[in-house]
Design a protein around this motif. Structure first.
Motif, mmCIF file in Angstrom:
data_model
loop_
_atom_site.group_PDB
_atom_site.id
_atom_site.type_symbol
_atom_site.label_atom_id
_atom_site.label_comp_id
_atom_site.label_asym_id
_atom_site.label_seq_id
_atom_site.Cartn_x
_atom_site.Cartn_y
_atom_site.Cartn_z
ATOM 1 N N LYS A 45 -2.885 0.114 -9.717
ATOM 2 C CA LYS A 45 -3.538 0.046 -8.411
ATOM 3 C C LYS A 45 -4.700 -0.920 -8.534
ATOM 4 O O LYS A 45 -5.453 -0.883 -9.507
ATOM 5 N N GLU B 121 1.107 3.939 1.826
ATOM 6 C CA GLU B 121 1.710 4.368 3.092
ATOM 7 C C GLU B 121 2.965 3.567 3.417
ATOM 8 O O GLU B 121 3.967 4.118 3.863
ATOM 9 N N ARG B 122 2.903 2.272 3.217
ATOM 10 C CA ARG B 122 4.067 1.417 3.505
ATOM 11 C C ARG B 122 5.202 1.704 2.522
ATOM 12 O O ARG B 122 6.374 1.711 2.906
ATOM 13 N N ILE C 93 0.846 -1.184 0.000
ATOM 14 C CA ILE C 93 0.000 0.000 0.000
ATOM 15 C C ILE C 93 0.886 1.241 0.000
ATOM 16 O O ILE C 93 2.059 1.173 0.384
ATOM 17 N N ILE D 186 -8.972 0.271 0.168
ATOM 18 C CA ILE D 186 -7.517 0.112 0.159
ATOM 19 C C ILE D 186 -7.069 -0.241 -1.255
ATOM 20 O O ILE D 186 -7.584 -1.173 -1.873
ATOM 21 N N LYS D 187 -6.113 0.527 -1.755
ATOM 22 C CA LYS D 187 -5.554 0.275 -3.084
ATOM 23 C C LYS D 187 -4.164 -0.329 -2.925
ATOM 24 O O LYS D 187 -3.305 0.223 -2.248
ATOM 25 N N ARG D 188 -3.976 -1.461 -3.550
ATOM 26 C CA ARG D 188 -2.686 -2.141 -3.506
ATOM 27 C C ARG D 188 -1.956 -1.887 -4.817
ATOM 28 O O ARG D 188 -2.579 -1.767 -5.871
ATOM 29 N N ARG E 73 4.063 11.013 2.216
ATOM 30 C CA ARG E 73 2.999 10.328 1.468
ATOM 31 C C ARG E 73 2.674 11.057 0.166
ATOM 32 O O ARG E 73 2.409 10.436 -0.857
ATOM 33 N N ASP F 73 -8.175 -3.777 -2.723
ATOM 34 C CA ASP F 73 -7.950 -4.903 -1.819
ATOM 35 C C ASP F 73 -9.156 -5.836 -1.890
ATOM 36 O O ASP F 73 -10.294 -5.382 -2.057
#
Length: 150
Positions: A76, A48-49, A46, A85-87, A58, A79
């Protein structure tokens, strides 16, 4: 106290300049190779990570990811459990470029470690990991509003 930050900074800037020049031929602009590499190494990460891994804010990470997405190198995906949540994933086009990024990293690492024995290189890696952990803790504190007292 030994001065380590200037040499580390100089090494970082030199290798970044080399990589940016090398990756112009595959249309990666300044620093984008870092984002592509981390997403390739951590599929489904993600934003943030990713920002934490690269020690950037960010907003900077979002801008870089947006450019790489527009270039067709990252995508993207929602999830499976939480659609908000976009992975992040590397696209097929990005997967073609990543081996070049990896080879450049491996080559630069080899150049940097010329003349070091394997034991010395491993010890240096351990020391640098400790330095990284120390700085990361301070970076995280400042990022969350704490002020350092000099």
């Amino acid at each position: 106290m030994a001065e380590i930050l200037r040499p580390i900074g100089g090494i970082s800037r030199a290798l970044d300049a080399i990589a940016n020049r090398e990756f112009q031929r595959v249309a990666l602009t300044k620093g984008q190779y870092l984002y592509l590499a981390r997403v390739a190494e951590h599929p489904g990460i993600i934003l943030e990570r990713l920002a934490e891994l690269l020690r950037v804010d960010r907003t900077s990470a979002a801008r870089a990811v947006q450019k790489l997405t527009q270039a067709g190198l990252l995508e993207k995906r929602a999830d499976d459990e939480n659609k908000k949540i976009k992975r992040l994933f590397v696209t097929a086009q990005g997967e073609q470029i990543y081996p070049l990024v990896k080879r450049e990293n491996d080559y630069s690492n080899g150049i940097a470690l010329q003349g070091f024995s394997e034991a010395e290189a491993n010890q240096l890696a351990k020391y640098l990991q400790r330095v990284d952990q120390n700085v990361a803790a301070s970076w995280d504190a400042v990022k969350h509003g704490e002020q350092r007292h000099y």
